[in-house]
Design an enzyme around this catalytic site. Sequence first.
Site, PDB file in Angstrom:
ATOM      1  N   ARG A  24     -32.876 -45.386  -9.958  1.00 27.52           N
ATOM      2  CA  ARG A  24     -33.328 -45.877 -11.256  1.00 27.52           C
ATOM      3  C   ARG A  24     -33.289 -47.411 -11.297  1.00 27.52           C
ATOM      4  O   ARG A  24     -33.059 -48.080 -10.288  1.00 27.52           O
ATOM      5  CB  ARG A  24     -32.468 -45.280 -12.368  1.00 27.52           C
ATOM      6  N   HIS A  60     -24.710 -40.334  -7.067  1.00 27.04           N
ATOM      7  CA  HIS A  60     -23.635 -41.285  -7.327  1.00 27.04           C
ATOM      8  C   HIS A  60     -22.428 -40.804  -6.524  1.00 27.04           C
ATOM      9  O   HIS A  60     -21.995 -39.682  -6.689  1.00 27.04           O
ATOM     10  CB  HIS A  60     -23.263 -41.259  -8.808  1.00 27.04           C
ATOM     11  N   ASP A 114     -24.493 -48.099  -6.815  1.00 21.95           N
ATOM     12  CA  ASP A 114     -24.102 -46.965  -7.634  1.00 21.95           C
ATOM     13  C   ASP A 114     -25.102 -45.825  -7.504  1.00 21.95           C
ATOM     14  O   ASP A 114     -24.735 -44.658  -7.562  1.00 21.95           O
ATOM     15  CB  ASP A 114     -23.958 -47.381  -9.094  1.00 21.95           C
ATOM     16  N   GLU A 121     -31.354 -49.878 -11.613  1.00 21.52           N
ATOM     17  CA  GLU A 121     -29.977 -50.354 -11.566  1.00 21.52           C
ATOM     18  C   GLU A 121     -29.634 -50.705 -10.124  1.00 21.52           C
ATOM     19  O   GLU A 121     -29.793 -51.844  -9.708  1.00 21.52           O
ATOM     20  CB  GLU A 121     -29.023 -49.294 -12.128  1.00 21.52           C
ATOM     21  N   ASP A 164     -16.955 -48.034  -8.527  1.00 18.06           N
ATOM     22  CA  ASP A 164     -17.420 -46.930  -7.697  1.00 18.06           C
ATOM     23  C   ASP A 164     -16.865 -47.023  -6.281  1.00 18.06           C
ATOM     24  O   ASP A 164     -16.322 -46.050  -5.742  1.00 18.06           O
ATOM     25  CB  ASP A 164     -18.953 -46.919  -7.654  1.00 18.06           C
ATOM     26  N   TRP A 190     -12.169 -51.271 -11.849  1.00 18.62           N
ATOM     27  CA  TRP A 190     -13.278 -52.027 -11.294  1.00 18.62           C
ATOM     28  C   TRP A 190     -12.758 -53.272 -10.563  1.00 18.62           C
ATOM     29  O   TRP A 190     -12.979 -53.448  -9.368  1.00 18.62           O
ATOM     30  CB  TRP A 190     -14.265 -52.386 -12.407  1.00 18.62           C
ATOM     31  N   GLU A 236     -23.791 -38.301 -10.974  1.00 22.88           N
ATOM     32  CA  GLU A 236     -23.072 -39.295 -11.763  1.00 22.88           C
ATOM     33  C   GLU A 236     -22.224 -38.623 -12.835  1.00 22.88           C
ATOM     34  O   GLU A 236     -21.069 -38.987 -13.048  1.00 22.88           O
ATOM     35  CB  GLU A 236     -24.071 -40.245 -12.420  1.00 22.88           C
TER      36      GLU A 236
END
Length: 865
Positions: free
Chosen positions: A464, A765, A460, A466, A473, A531, A744
């Site tokens: 950061r 993103h 993604d 994550e 995505d 998703w 994002e």
Amino acid sequence: MALEVTRVRIEHHAPGRIGIGETRPRLSWQIAGAEPGFVQREVEVRLSRTMPGESPVTGVIALEGPDQVLVPWPGEDLRSREAFEVAVRVRDAGAWSAWSDATVAEVGLLRADDWSARPVGAAGDPGAGPHRRPERLRREFALPAGIRRARAYVTAHGVIELEINGQRVGDEILTPGWTSYRHRLRYATFDVTDLLRAGDNAIGAWLGDGWWRGRLGFGGGLKDVYGDRLAAIVQLEVEAEDGTVARIVTDDSWSAGPGPILMSDLYDGERYDAREEGDGWTLPGYAAEGWAPVTIRDDGGAALVAPTGPPLRVVETLDPVAVEAKGEGRYILDFGQNHSGRLRLRADGPEGTLIRLRHAEVLVDGELCTEPLRTAEVTDELTLAGGSTEWTPRFTIHGYRYAEVSGWPGDLAPGDVVSEVIHSDMERLGWFESSDPLVDRLHENVVWSLRGNFVDIPTDCPQRDERLGWTGDIQAFAPTASFLYDVTGLLGSWLQDLAAEQIEYDWVPPYVPYLEIPPFDKLPRDPMAVWGDVALLTPLALFERTGDRGLLERQYASAQAWLASVEAGAGPDRICAGTEQLGDWLDPNAPPEDPTRAMTDRYLVATAYFAWSARRLARTAEHLDRPDDAARYDALADEVTEAYAARYITPDGRVQDDSQTAYALTEAFGLWPDEATRERGTARMAELVDAADGRVSTGFAGTPLVTDALSGSGHLEAAYRMLECQEAPSWLYAVLNGGTTIWERWDSLRPDGTVNAGDMTSFNHYALGAIADWMHRVVAGIEAVEPGWHRIRFAPRPGGSLTHAAARHLTPYGEASISWELSDGTLAVDVTVPVGATALLDMGDGERELGHGTHRASVAWPPAG
């Protein structure tokens, strides 16, 4: 130009790949120099095969027919370690082409009993604390004279970099990459023949935490997800001229010792003390003081698998475009482009000098803005040993445009600090350009967001705490990605992990590999639309772009299981209510603290996707010659469509919530009950866009569809108005505010220059960059209408302020391209069709058939009527 065969490929591998895992790899080739009307009717494949210690065996195999993309393997099954060369020639009814250049490849280790290496690592307690010092491993060995061939098969619990006799092995980064380690552990294969010598040799392995035991996830994340101990698995096989084979494998004969890497983490960075390097540690005769015998680890039970996609590599180097001296050895560097990578230093200073590197995507008041990084420290540190050194961190990667260098000895000179761009080494396939520099920069931002997030898996974000493989995505972005780059090998591997975890959890998780990170560990195992639909929609999207029926077949059970879970969750009324849904995630109308509170009802989104996925699974079944399945899924899609219309659409064409996303889903997924209702509904959608002055009002569910829904329903200018809007929220707003990647949030940087205070504020993103797929197909006007680009549709639709657009794509058959100019009421179009494909040209005045070659046409624009 003479008829010739070019670009012979093996599966989705780069030419010359060694260590592949297919026993019957499919072959593809392209044809150039063909006369008009040429049709491939006969093929000859010259196949030369060599097993270690055996003489090559060469034969010619005759094939018939026009197939030239992913043609089934024509020979006997390949065996472990077998090298082979493939050359192809073709003809129609005339003379044969010349033989193509030979393409070479080599098989890796196919069976578990091919491996005698064991996982080994340092003995003793690995320690506690947020970060632990990774070990190095080494062994010395002797070889006879006359080395013919040597291969190193390499993987790790953690990440690994190998050295032999003081030389680095290969150029891969973060080997073996990230798979669902509980199910599949990938290995890499290297040709190390030139690194070995008769007599004494030494081999060594650097280890790093990587995804195995490093910190993963948000909110502090998890550590030791797959284990708390690092291990190397290395099998070096050396074939002598007399045919004998020596194997040097990781076992209890290796030793472990400390290295200069004091800590290594993907999020927090790497600390390196050059005083601890131990010069010559991978040379024979090194005095390994402080080293101790290794211990053999449990292998974890995961299958060792060969790669299907490319490795991570340094693919480009960026020099800073601006350097600001802050005093006392501190500098702010601007590399001009947000990207994933690491810094490379050339420093000269006294022993003990500490150089600190920090990274960020944006500046605030001339300093790094680190708030969006959350808890990720993204800080690398180098302690100099004295004198001149070149250094780059081995086992970390960051997402950044700006870097702060502090503690620098002396003045920072040009070339002292550069940035290495790192991502999976995919081949570029697609390009776009137009008459509007802002639109072109938007497209370039999409490309760079793809590059920054295809880091072994489709992540993604790269910056950061994550960097996870979020399914929504890539579901939204896969059509765009597969036009721009050859992503099939990478995504094919990731989809295998998805299927494995789907079986384990009886659920398609929201990200893959799945980690039970709070709060997502508390989610009910409900089918989450957008998703989870990745299990069904993405394999079909890849098939449509590549013609890879094998991938579609392999993922079919996963797709069926996904749709069955949606059907069960919806119940007999076919409405997806009462299940956990993320809905139109990051709708710009949602409050920053709760991106699920979109304008569009989440159950409307889920039901629309239910109908669409059922319809698409019916098409999948047709491609796989399963007519009964196709009929069943079409009937299910009809039922859901009827239920959707009854629940969410009024007779006057209004859709519940009256939002851009609601209308876009209804139109793009074919959910209108009749044409009259469709006309009223799509007119209302265009009214909403006009009322918003072209501003975007969609999130993850609606953004990939809204411009298609407009242009496909007769509202082309409204779609262009959205594309060219410059006010927030819009695509060009980010461009005008300095964005070099896709954000994002639509307002990750607010109009007043402040950074969005929401917890999720990434400047890299790719999901909202799905607009590029519409730019390719509608603005430029190039689209695959039969799998693998076997048939192409050229249908440019000029609009807005654009007077020119062009796109080209390296299809499996060769380059297809279109370029159009609009001048004085005339639309002039140039197109290229590769040999083996056919095309339709639609310029608004009817369709015309095209064969291979270049073609030019012009019409009055706009067309009459």
